[in-house]
Design a protein around this motif. Structure first.
Motif, short mmCIF file in Angstrom:
data_model
loop_
_atom_site.label_atom_id
_atom_site.label_comp_id
_atom_site.label_asym_id
_atom_site.label_seq_id
_atom_site.Cartn_x
_atom_site.Cartn_y
_atom_site.Cartn_z
N GLN A 42 -3.06 5.07 -4.22
CA GLN A 42 -1.83 5.77 -3.82
C GLN A 42 -1.70 7.15 -4.45
O GLN A 42 -1.10 8.04 -3.84
CB GLN A 42 -0.62 4.92 -4.22
N ASN A 64 -4.87 13.97 2.94
CA ASN A 64 -5.09 12.63 2.38
C ASN A 64 -6.22 11.91 3.11
O ASN A 64 -6.08 10.81 3.61
CB ASN A 64 -3.80 11.80 2.44
N GLY A 107 -0.76 7.70 5.68
CA GLY A 107 -1.64 6.82 6.45
C GLY A 107 -2.23 5.66 5.68
O GLY A 107 -3.13 4.99 6.17
N LEU A 108 -1.75 5.41 4.46
CA LEU A 108 -2.32 4.32 3.67
C LEU A 108 -1.94 2.94 4.22
O LEU A 108 -2.68 1.98 4.06
CB LEU A 108 -1.88 4.44 2.21
N ALA A 115 0.81 -1.22 0.00
CA ALA A 115 0.00 0.00 0.00
C ALA A 115 0.84 1.26 0.00
O ALA A 115 0.39 2.32 -0.42
CB ALA A 115 -0.92 0.00 1.21
N MET A 139 -11.45 8.38 4.73
CA MET A 139 -10.57 7.38 5.33
C MET A 139 -11.05 6.91 6.70
O MET A 139 -10.90 5.74 7.04
CB MET A 139 -9.16 7.95 5.43
N GLU A 166 -4.32 2.12 6.99
CA GLU A 166 -5.60 1.79 6.36
C GLU A 166 -5.60 0.37 5.81
O GLU A 166 -6.60 -0.34 5.86
CB GLU A 166 -5.84 2.82 5.24
#
Lengths: 158, 371
Positions: free
Chosen positions: B64, B158, A115-116, A77, B166, A119
């Motif tokens: 992404q 983001n 922050g991916l 990710a 999110m 997640e």
């Protein structure tokens, strides 16, 4: 006629200027409405929001156990290649081989705090921490190992 | 660039503004051709902050690439992310939960207010007033705190993901937004007292940097710059996305076309944003904050385009997909680039002192121009 316009202009300009100055004067005399923070001096009382994305960390419980299975979801990710998982195989007493993490390498110098990874994590093994004073003198110190030495995966986490 | 110093063959003076100049608010390089004090020509030189974001996106997946767009127009980072999320959803044909749509629009409008406040303070400082900087930053700080609590970051959030947002908003989100709205309404008159009503300020702004509606259209100007020239260009009205068709607000259109009108349009837009937030904040429906999406997003083969209204104008995201997990080509139509192209037309014949006022009311964010 010209002189009259000129004087009117000066009068109006001064008046509008004073209107603005009145506002400045109001805040000059009302200290309670000032919200500036004296940053390095208020370190002890300064509290950032819980969700503030300062750096990635891996929470360990009192038995030095974490929840990371080494599935590499976070590694996939991540847009910048910040995370690298070096895995190993644990051998259980019954002789079963089980995949586990050897090193969870986190490169803070490449992280953009998006922050991916958090997640993407299926077991909530990694989180974002609200620490923010992260500068170091040597950039090698920015390459961190997130799992503590001797730590192992928590029982029951698949 | 030393060859751009000195005089031209006609005896005009060449002056470099930037790449390091306080009035450009970033690394923008402008070469001014001056006849005495009168500006004859402005030539922008771009590329000082080019990071090849469009090319970078081609190697990133559809989840992404969103975070990179926060770095384009960093003052409306949320709205950039929103545009990207919308175009991916369009390709995947995902229905976004109503709750996520409400949160997104509230966040967008908070971003817009924060962006206009920063513009107001920076522009006032260019013109010599220093107090506005602190006043606007006081209000902006409250928005930043809301962002920090909910999204985890103050500038590059983001928070938008394809399919929703999110995370669930912070438990204090509604309370804090309402408190901000109430505070902001009380302090909005201070902006007018301090700057708008000031005669010195008005004399510097009125009748300066005129842009006719025809020119605004032909240069591709959008946002407050076009609306100050009387061109309807609000994407929120023309092509509503998310819940913008459910809220009531006015598109601010003025016909003056000069710096002062552009100033007024932005000031009035802030109260319209407040109006939108007020309608939505109490009615956030229950439900999921994110739609269920696959682990690996793959857009079908084809071309997808989505435009949104950022604080500066129309942002378009164009994706060509070959059916892979990464986009084949991405193009961003940024508002700053088109607005900057009209600068040469706007400053011709005005004095060099007016140049700063015209630059200020264009509200340029340089990373947005170069990408």
């Amino acid at each position: 006629m010209f002189l009259k316009d000129y004087i009117t202009d000066v009068y109006r300009a001064t008046k509008s200027l004073l209107t603005g100055m009145k506002l400045t004067g109001y805040y000059f005399t009302h200290h309670k409405e000032i919200i500036t923070e004296q940053y390095p001096d208020n370190r002890t009382t300064l509290k950032l929001a819980d969700r503030f994305k300062g750096e990635v960390w891996m929470p360990h419980d009192e038995n030095n156990e974490h929840a990371c299975t080494g599935c590499s979801s976070c590694e996939i990710a991540c847009p910048n290649g910040t995370i690298k998982i070096i895995s190993k195989f644990d051998v259980s007493p019954e002789g079963k081989r089980k995949k586990a993490i050897d090193q969870f390498v986190y490169r803070l110098d490449m992280c953009t705090m998006c922050g991916l990874c958090v997640e993407a994590c299926p077991t909530d093994a990694i989180k974002m921490r609200n620490t923010f004073e992260l500068s170091v003198f040597d950039r090698n110190n920015l390459i961190k190992r997130l799992n503590e030495p001797g730590s192992k995966i928590r029982e029951g986490v698949e | 660039m030393f060859e751009e110093i000195g005089t031209t063959a006609e005896g005009d003076l060449l002056i470099n503004v930037g790449p390091q100049h306080p009035a450009t608010h970033g690394v923008l390089h402008l070469v001014l051709t001056l006849n005495g004090e009168i500006i004859k020509k402005v030539e922008p030189h771009l590329g000082y902050i080019h990071r090849s974001i469009e090319k970078m996106c081609e190697s990133l997946s559809y989840r992404q690439f969103i975070y990179v767009t926060s770095r384009m127009d960093y003052l409306s980072a949320h709205i950039n992310n929103h545009a990207c999320a919308l175009v991916v959803e369009k390709g995947l044909q995902v229905e976004v939960p109503l709750r996520a749509q409400y949160i997104r629009v509230i966040m967008d409008e908070l971003t817009r207010i924060a962006s206009h406040e920063l513009w107001w303070s920076a522009m006032s400082m260019d013109l010599g007033a220093f107090t506005p900087y602190f006043l606007a930053f006081r209000e902006r700080e409250k928005i930043n705190e809301i962002m920090e609590e909910t999204c985890g970051a103050r500038l590059t959030m983001n928070y938008m993901v394809p399919g929703g947002v999110m995370a669930e908003p912070h438990p204090d989100f509604q309370k804090k937004v309402k408190a901000f709205v109430a505070d902001f309404k009380k302090t909005l008159h201070e902006y007018d007292e301090l700057i708008t009503g000031n005669i010195i300020f008005q004399n510097r702004m009125k009748g300066v940097g005129y842009l006719s509606p025809e020119d605004a259209i032909s240069y591709g100007c959008t946002g407050p710059v076009a609306r100050a020239s009387g061109v309807k260009s609000d994407i929120r009205k023309i092509a509503p996305y998310d819940v913008y068709d459910k809220v009531e607000f006015d598109e601010i259109i003025e016909t003056g076309g000069d710096c002062f009108t552009r100033y007024q349009v932005r000031i009035k837009e802030m109260s319209q944003s407040i109006r939108i937030i007020e309608q939505l904040i109490d009615n956030i429906p229950d439900g999921d904050f994110q739609a269920k999406t696959k682990a690996v997003l793959k857009l079908p083969k084809g071309e997808f385009y989505q435009r949104v209204e950022t604080a500066r104008g129309e942002l378009g995201v164009y994706i060509v997909s070959e059916g892979a997990a990464q986009p084949y080509r991405i193009k961003f139509r940024s508002p700053g680039f088109s607005n900057l192209s009209a600068l040469d037309h706007m400053v011709r014949g005005y004095k060099i002192g007016d140049f700063i006022a015209i630059m200020g009311t264009l509200d340029l964010v340089i990373p947005d121009i170069d990408r």
